[in-house]
Write a protein that holds these residues in place. Structure first.
Motif, PDB file in Angstrom:
ATOM      1  N   ARG A  33      35.080  34.375  43.002  1.00 42.80           N
ATOM      2  CA  ARG A  33      34.037  34.169  42.000  1.00 42.80           C
ATOM      3  C   ARG A  33      33.656  35.473  41.317  1.00 42.80           C
ATOM      4  O   ARG A  33      33.401  35.515  40.115  1.00 42.80           O
ATOM      5  CB  ARG A  33      32.798  33.523  42.638  1.00 42.80           C
ATOM      6  CG  ARG A  33      32.999  32.104  43.113  1.00 42.80           C
ATOM      7  CD  ARG A  33      33.495  31.168  42.021  1.00 42.80           C
ATOM      8  NE  ARG A  33      32.586  31.154  40.882  1.00 42.80           N
ATOM      9  CZ  ARG A  33      32.952  31.400  39.635  1.00 42.80           C
ATOM     10  NH1 ARG A  33      34.209  31.709  39.347  1.00 42.80           N
ATOM     11  NH2 ARG A  33      32.073  31.354  38.666  1.00 42.80           N
ATOM     12  N   THR A  34      33.606  36.559  42.087  1.00 44.15           N
ATOM     13  CA  THR A  34      33.296  37.867  41.493  1.00 44.15           C
ATOM     14  C   THR A  34      34.337  38.238  40.441  1.00 44.15           C
ATOM     15  O   THR A  34      34.023  38.844  39.411  1.00 44.15           O
ATOM     16  CB  THR A  34      33.240  38.951  42.585  1.00 44.15           C
ATOM     17  OG1 THR A  34      32.208  38.621  43.519  1.00 44.15           O
ATOM     18  CG2 THR A  34      32.962  40.321  41.988  1.00 44.15           C
ATOM     19  N   ALA A  35      35.592  37.840  40.691  1.00 42.18           N
ATOM     20  CA  ALA A  35      36.675  38.112  39.729  1.00 42.18           C
ATOM     21  C   ALA A  35      36.717  37.082  38.603  1.00 42.18           C
ATOM     22  O   ALA A  35      37.562  37.182  37.709  1.00 42.18           O
ATOM     23  CB  ALA A  35      38.010  38.138  40.465  1.00 42.18           C
ATOM     24  N   GLY A  36      35.827  36.081  38.659  1.00 41.14           N
ATOM     25  CA  GLY A  36      35.789  35.058  37.615  1.00 41.14           C
ATOM     26  C   GLY A  36      36.885  34.033  37.713  1.00 41.14           C
ATOM     27  O   GLY A  36      37.270  33.426  36.707  1.00 41.14           O
ATOM     28  N   ASP A  76      40.558  41.845  47.968  1.00 36.76           N
ATOM     29  CA  ASP A  76      39.805  41.653  46.721  1.00 36.76           C
ATOM     30  C   ASP A  76      40.640  41.881  45.469  1.00 36.76           C
ATOM     31  O   ASP A  76      40.379  41.275  44.425  1.00 36.76           O
ATOM     32  CB  ASP A  76      38.589  42.591  46.683  1.00 36.76           C
ATOM     33  CG  ASP A  76      37.522  42.179  47.702  1.00 36.76           C
ATOM     34  OD1 ASP A  76      37.708  41.129  48.352  1.00 36.76           O
ATOM     35  OD2 ASP A  76      36.515  42.894  47.830  1.00 36.76           O
ATOM     36  N   GLY A  77      41.659  42.729  45.538  1.00 35.42           N
ATOM     37  CA  GLY A  77      42.442  43.043  44.353  1.00 35.42           C
ATOM     38  C   GLY A  77      43.435  41.988  43.938  1.00 35.42           C
ATOM     39  O   GLY A  77      44.031  42.094  42.853  1.00 35.42           O
ATOM     40  N   VAL A  78      43.645  40.934  44.758  1.00 28.07           N
ATOM     41  CA  VAL A  78      44.694  39.953  44.444  1.00 28.07           C
ATOM     42  C   VAL A  78      44.290  38.989  43.334  1.00 28.07           C
ATOM     43  O   VAL A  78      45.139  38.295  42.769  1.00 28.07           O
ATOM     44  CB  VAL A  78      45.093  39.139  45.705  1.00 28.07           C
ATOM     45  CG1 VAL A  78      45.488  40.058  46.832  1.00 28.07           C
ATOM     46  CG2 VAL A  78      43.995  38.167  46.118  1.00 28.07           C
ATOM     47  N   PHE A  79      42.995  38.950  43.000  1.00 28.49           N
ATOM     48  CA  PHE A  79      42.514  37.923  42.072  1.00 28.49           C
ATOM     49  C   PHE A  79      42.614  38.320  40.605  1.00 28.49           C
ATOM     50  O   PHE A  79      42.427  37.478  39.728  1.00 28.49           O
ATOM     51  CB  PHE A  79      41.054  37.572  42.403  1.00 28.49           C
ATOM     52  CG  PHE A  79      40.856  37.088  43.804  1.00 28.49           C
ATOM     53  CD1 PHE A  79      41.239  35.813  44.169  1.00 28.49           C
ATOM     54  CD2 PHE A  79      40.304  37.922  44.773  1.00 28.49           C
ATOM     55  CE1 PHE A  79      41.072  35.356  45.465  1.00 28.49           C
ATOM     56  CE2 PHE A  79      40.134  37.481  46.071  1.00 28.49           C
ATOM     57  CZ  PHE A  79      40.517  36.194  46.429  1.00 28.49           C
ATOM     58  N   GLU A  80      42.912  39.553  40.324  1.00 26.33           N
ATOM     59  CA  GLU A  80      42.939  40.015  38.937  1.00 26.33           C
ATOM     60  C   GLU A  80      44.002  39.261  38.127  1.00 26.33           C
ATOM     61  O   GLU A  80      45.165  39.186  38.510  1.00 26.33           O
ATOM     62  CB  GLU A  80      43.240  41.518  38.886  1.00 26.33           C
ATOM     63  CG  GLU A  80      43.177  42.090  37.474  1.00 26.33           C
ATOM     64  CD  GLU A  80      43.382  43.589  37.445  1.00 26.33           C
ATOM     65  OE1 GLU A  80      43.458  44.146  36.341  1.00 26.33           O
ATOM     66  OE2 GLU A  80      43.473  44.196  38.531  1.00 26.33           O
ATOM     67  N   GLY A  81      43.569  38.677  37.014  1.00 26.96           N
ATOM     68  CA  GLY A  81      44.477  37.958  36.129  1.00 26.96           C
ATOM     69  C   GLY A  81      44.870  36.578  36.598  1.00 26.96           C
ATOM     70  O   GLY A  81      45.727  35.942  35.983  1.00 26.96           O
ATOM     71  N   ALA A  82      44.257  36.102  37.682  1.00 27.66           N
ATOM     72  CA  ALA A  82      44.622  34.786  38.213  1.00 27.66           C
ATOM     73  C   ALA A  82      43.879  33.666  37.493  1.00 27.66           C
ATOM     74  O   ALA A  82      42.730  33.821  37.072  1.00 27.66           O
ATOM     75  CB  ALA A  82      44.324  34.723  39.714  1.00 27.66           C
ATOM     76  N   ALA A  83      44.552  32.528  37.341  1.00 28.65           N
ATOM     77  CA  ALA A  83      43.930  31.351  36.741  1.00 28.65           C
ATOM     78  C   ALA A  83      43.210  30.513  37.789  1.00 28.65           C
ATOM     79  O   ALA A  83      42.198  29.876  37.492  1.00 28.65           O
ATOM     80  CB  ALA A  83      44.989  30.498  36.040  1.00 28.65           C
TER      81      ALA A  83
END
Length: 383
Positions: free
Chosen positions: A121-124, A94-101
């Motif tokens: 989706r939770t990370a937007g 789950d932590g890999v999505f932070e700041g991703a486009a």
């Protein structure tokens, strides 16, 4: 002139753009962080594609589970000077999505696909799970690469093999030199915009540029000659428009002549009859104002009248390129010839473009010609 105040706009059901299955977008990924999860060749291809766009691609796949294609990719540099490939010898979490486009996943089963989709989706983060349409917010189309010219083809997932066939055909139609012309356009665009205001002169410059780009390879000194042409167009001169009376033939868009298509794609204003089909209007320049002939005079019966000719003439005298789109062949009807004569008496340059006759061999010949060369025509647009 009061006759031009205001110009009616098209309020008929003939929409400028037909229904779209998806919205095509061209999204800059330069120096943007992108997540790709999975060790397959499919994941490797997506990672290579994204890095070629200048993205910083973070690959999450255990080396022991990675394909040869992925391992080979990790050892190579990205094609784009700003692109990077960063391999993480680990599964996604789950932590890999932070700041991703963007997030791309190649998941073995539906359970993992759903988990990957929900976490992104939770990370937007917009997400695509390869070969699982239910977990895709966007799609990858077939690509023709003449960067900075990029053509993408989508069938909304219905027929990928058809998209590939279309791509192969476009590849043969786009000359390799088009990428060099596009690079020149990037370099001179600001100078052109500074010298030429939006309108006819700027559009003429770019139309000539486009015509040249499909015929020649850019030679040494081409930018100097383009700037000289720019200077001539920047010299103020009286606005001179013209009227082209175009025959739509029997109404089938595939039976329009090449000359008719070119006129539609260069028009500022299109005045058309009720009988003209949406498919024919779809070939016109997007920015052109469309006016039903009956809208010129709301009380008119729809037939050309002297008052209508005066309004068309006023548009041309204001510097507009007007297309009068009629069904059939205006060269073969008294109405088309009379309309041309009426405009000429008002001092307007008029050209008659014949429509195809559906009852003879012209129809088959035109259909074959338009299928072969219509896709080579650049879509006119104000730049």
């Amino acid at each position: 002139m009061p006759v031009l105040q205001p110009l009616p706009n098209d309020v008929s059901p003939k929409h400028r753009v037909a229904t779209l299955a998806t919205l095509p977008l061209f999204w800059s990924l330069t120096r943007k962080r992108v997540v790709v999860a999975g060790g397959s060749d499919a994941a490797a291809w997506k990672a290579e594609l994204l890095s070629a766009c200048g993205a910083e691609v973070h690959l999450y796949a255990r080396r022991s589970e990675a394909s040869e294609g992925l391992l080979d990719l990790i050892t190579r540099r990205a094609a784009h000077e700003c692109g990077r490939l960063v391999h993480h010898d680990d599964s996604w979490h789950d932590g890999v999505f932070e700041g991703a486009a963007l997030a791309i996943g190649d998941c073995e089963d539906g359970t993992e696909a759903e988990a990957f989709f929900k976490a992104a989706r939770t990370a937007g983060v917009p997400v695509n799970v390869i070969d699982k349409p239910a977990f895709c917010q966007f799609q990858f189309g077939s690509i023709v690469n003449r960067s900075p010219v990029v053509v993408a083809i989508s069938t909304d997932g219905a027929a990928p093999i058809l998209a590939q066939a279309i791509r192969r055909r476009i590849e043969t139609l786009l000359p390799p030199a088009i990428k060099h012309w596009a690079t020149i356009a990037q370099r001179i665009r600001e100078r052109v915009n500074a010298r030429l205001q939006p309108g006819a002169a700027r559009r003429i410059f770019w139309e000539r540029f486009v015509d040249r780009s499909f015929q020649d390879t850019p030679e040494e000194g081409v930018e100097t000659r383009l700037m000289a042409e720019l200077g001539r167009l920047a010299t103020p001169r009286p606005a001179i428009g013209r009227v082209t009376i175009v025959g739509a033939g029997p109404g089938d868009a595939e039976l329009l002549t090449l000359k008719a298509v070119r006129a539609l794609q260069a028009a500022d204003v299109i005045i058309y009859d009720e009988q003209i089909s949406s498919d024919v209007l779809e070939l016109a320049r997007r920015e052109a104002k469309r006016i039903l002939v009956s809208q010129l005079n709301p009380t008119a019966s729809g037939k050309p009248r002297a008052e209508d000719g005066a309004q068309v003439a006023a548009l041309a005298k204001a510097g507009k390129r007007v297309v009068r789109l009629q069904p059939g062949n205006p060269r073969a009807t008294s109405a088309g010839i009379e309309e041309a004569e009426r405009l000429e008496r008002l001092g307007i340059a008029v050209e008659l473009v014949a429509g195809v006759n559906a009852d003879n061999g012209d129809a088959n010949a035109a259909a074959m010609a338009i299928r072969l060369i219509d896709s080579t025509l650049p879509r006119r647009a104000s730049c």
